[in-house]
Design a protein around this motif. Sequence first.
Motif, PDB file in Angstrom:
ATOM      1  N   LYS A   1       0.842  -1.189   0.000  1.00 18.49           N
ATOM      2  CA  LYS A   1       0.000   0.000   0.000  1.00 18.49           C
ATOM      3  C   LYS A   1       0.884   1.248   0.000  1.00 18.49           C
ATOM      4  CE  LYS A   1      -4.049   1.800   2.320  1.00 18.49           C
ATOM      5  NZ  LYS A   1      -5.100   1.536   3.273  1.00 18.49           N
ATOM      6  N   THR A   2       0.409   2.319  -0.624  1.00 19.26           N
ATOM      7  CA  THR A   2       1.137   3.582  -0.615  1.00 19.26           C
ATOM      8  C   THR A   2       0.256   4.673  -0.012  1.00 19.26           C
ATOM      9  OG1 THR A   2       0.407   4.106  -2.862  1.00 19.26           O
ATOM     10  CG2 THR A   2       2.542   3.004  -2.638  1.00 19.26           C
TER      11      THR A   2
ATOM     12  N   THR B   1      -1.680   8.011   0.267  1.00 15.06           N
ATOM     13  CA  THR B   1      -2.411   8.825  -0.696  1.00 15.06           C
ATOM     14  C   THR B   1      -2.316  10.293  -0.300  1.00 15.06           C
ATOM     15  OG1 THR B   1      -3.994   7.033  -1.013  1.00 15.06           O
ATOM     16  CG2 THR B   1      -4.680   9.225  -1.735  1.00 15.06           C
ATOM     17  N   LYS B   2      -1.926  11.132  -1.237  1.00 13.73           N
ATOM     18  CA  LYS B   2      -1.876  12.567  -0.978  1.00 13.73           C
ATOM     19  C   LYS B   2      -3.286  13.126  -1.146  1.00 13.73           C
ATOM     20  CE  LYS B   2       1.696  14.802  -2.035  1.00 13.73           C
ATOM     21  NZ  LYS B   2       2.834  15.400  -2.725  1.00 13.73           N
ATOM     22  N   ILE B   3      -3.766  13.827  -0.140  1.00 14.59           N
ATOM     23  CA  ILE B   3      -5.088  14.456  -0.202  1.00 14.59           C
ATOM     24  C   ILE B   3      -4.984  15.795  -0.913  1.00 14.59           C
ATOM     25  CG2 ILE B   3      -6.981  15.431   1.143  1.00 14.59           C
ATOM     26  CD1 ILE B   3      -6.227  13.418   3.364  1.00 14.59           C
TER      27      ILE B   3
ATOM     28  N   VAL C   1      -2.161  13.981   3.890  1.00 14.05           N
ATOM     29  CA  VAL C   1      -2.104  12.638   3.343  1.00 14.05           C
ATOM     30  C   VAL C   1      -3.128  11.744   4.042  1.00 14.05           C
ATOM     31  CG1 VAL C   1       0.347  12.866   2.739  1.00 14.05           C
ATOM     32  CG2 VAL C   1      -0.302  11.841   4.943  1.00 14.05           C
ATOM     33  N   ASP C   2      -3.389  10.593   3.434  1.00 19.06           N
ATOM     34  CA  ASP C   2      -4.309   9.622   4.008  1.00 19.06           C
ATOM     35  C   ASP C   2      -3.628   8.264   4.042  1.00 19.06           C
ATOM     36  OD1 ASP C   2      -6.496   8.209   4.894  1.00 19.06           O
ATOM     37  OD2 ASP C   2      -7.575   8.307   2.992  1.00 19.06           O
TER      38      ASP C   2
ATOM     39  N   GLY D   1      -5.313   5.622   5.320  1.00 20.75           N
ATOM     40  CA  GLY D   1      -6.379   4.638   5.313  1.00 20.75           C
ATOM     41  C   GLY D   1      -6.691   4.211   6.740  1.00 20.75           C
TER      42      GLY D   1
ATOM     43  N   TYR E   1       1.020  -1.940   4.551  1.00 17.45           N
ATOM     44  CA  TYR E   1       2.231  -1.154   4.308  1.00 17.45           C
ATOM     45  C   TYR E   1       3.450  -2.010   4.617  1.00 17.45           C
ATOM     46  CZ  TYR E   1      -0.385   3.196   3.968  1.00 17.45           C
ATOM     47  OH  TYR E   1      -1.244   4.191   3.572  1.00 17.45           O
TER      48      TYR E   1
END
Length: 150
Positions: free
Chosen positions: A2-3, A5-7, A16-17, A19, A27
């Motif tokens: 998983k990477t 995520t930039k909000i 960022v998120d 999750g 991760y």
Amino acid sequence: MKTITKIKEDKNYTAVDLGKLEDLMEYSLIHKVNKQKIEGKVFLKEATHSTGTEISFNSLASKTEQPYFHIHYKNEETYIILKGYGFFQVDGECFEIQEGSVIRVAPQGVRGIRNDSDETMIYMVVQSKENSLEEYTTDDGKRVKFDPKW
């Protein structure tokens, strides 16, 4: 793998998120020193472009311990237990920890953590240079008038 995520990002912030915390095990990273794969850990300094702290989210499987004790040279660490319970050791002192426990460790403190619960322990670590915080809370801020957009 998983990477993050930039909000959204602009000159004064990066959002960022990660999750859901229950998905933290998705991760993984390769340890810089021993080159082993570590699952369930994610660092945020680079993703958020932080200049004063390193924050990580960590997981520890049920009935296991961090496989090593360690120290730091310059940075203190603050551990915040978000889920699970077990033990934390600093130098020769061992004590119980649980969800809501917060432990600050000086750089030279020899530290280790163990999860005794039947579920994955999730904890956050905030790392910053010891004695670098000169002002905090209301001493380092002021209220400004601004119109909210929500």
